[in-house]
Design an enzyme around this catalytic site. Sequence first.
Site, PDB file in Angstrom:
ATOM      1  N   HIS A 196      18.144  -7.164  -7.513  1.00  0.00           N
ATOM      2  CA  HIS A 196      19.521  -7.656  -7.569  1.00  0.00           C
ATOM      3  C   HIS A 196      20.482  -6.561  -8.042  1.00  0.00           C
ATOM      4  CE1 HIS A 196      22.537 -10.933  -8.299  1.00  0.00           C
ATOM      5  NE2 HIS A 196      22.985 -10.063  -9.209  1.00  0.00           N
ATOM      6  N   GLU A 197      20.128  -5.877  -9.139  1.00  0.00           N
ATOM      7  CA  GLU A 197      21.024  -4.869  -9.695  1.00  0.00           C
ATOM      8  C   GLU A 197      21.156  -3.657  -8.771  1.00  0.00           C
ATOM      9  OE1 GLU A 197      22.949  -5.593 -12.064  1.00  0.00           O
ATOM     10  OE2 GLU A 197      21.899  -7.464 -12.467  1.00  0.00           O
ATOM     11  N   CYS A 231      18.763 -12.841   1.993  1.00  0.00           N
ATOM     12  CA  CYS A 231      19.074 -13.704   3.130  1.00  0.00           C
ATOM     13  C   CYS A 231      19.439 -12.819   4.329  1.00  0.00           C
ATOM     14  CB  CYS A 231      20.227 -14.641   2.762  1.00  0.00           C
ATOM     15  SG  CYS A 231      21.861 -13.834   2.723  1.00  0.00           S
TER      16      CYS A 231
END
Length: 288
Positions: A196-197, A231
């Site tokens: 994520h980061e 996604c």
Amino acid sequence: MQVIEHPVEKLHTALLSTRKDLIETYQQFSRPEKTLLEEGLVPGNSLFKPITINSDSDWIPAHPEDPQDFQSFYVNPYRRSPSSGHNTIYIQTIGELLNFLKKKKPRDAFCIVGITMIDLYPRDSWNFVFGQASLTEGMGVFSFARYDDHFYQRSYAGRLKKKIKLKQGDYSVFEDYYTPPVTSTLLLRSCKTLTHEIGHIFGVKHCQWLNCVMQGSNHLEESDRRPLDLCPICLRKLQSAIGFKIADRYKALLHWLEDGQHSKPTQAFQDYKHWLYKCLRILEGETS
């Protein structure tokens, strides 16, 4: 519980763009790749689920922000892509945070990400964050602290009272902080936050389209609901920044999970492994 379901047409536009040149670059994906990306937008598909909001404390209701489609990602002047001279992602265990990373960042680094046992608070008005990244500096940091099952107990060790001398290859302490046992659940949670980061460092903002590792999270239960991968819309963003065959990405991830030479606890990754195999069955045309 609220389920966020966007119309397929809206998701399709978010993936492809409205610009002719970006639609043309999308056509460079192979037929199996486009099948994977576009079938993931259809309601009820088995690979990419809609976002669920369980309470007002979840990220989306607590931090309203505009969704980022592929076109707005692509035209962002501050987004980053690796170059021949800056193409390595470094992971550094640290105690002190961003100033330390600035001093440690190698010249060939695309970015450097610090991992720490210090609980992170970006400002006084926030209770905590699992991680934080700087797009302009090419740096990020995330904390293992709240991934420890004992964190909320009064007996939590926190900073060690006695300095421990590390042996070569020892990762049991981070700058004099207690580190919990590296269980498969801790490893899965850490991989999600690290992915994520680093996604933010590439310029990918919080996802509001589908269930995705780039969703924001306000608490551990919400973080655990996120999948480990991207996604279709965020996957296209990353692919445009780096350039890769989607099948090659998924095979490399499976290799990391199944590599017997480097023992790691991966029991918590079983659902993710099945998901990768499902995707590869759709992408099997890539291997011919």
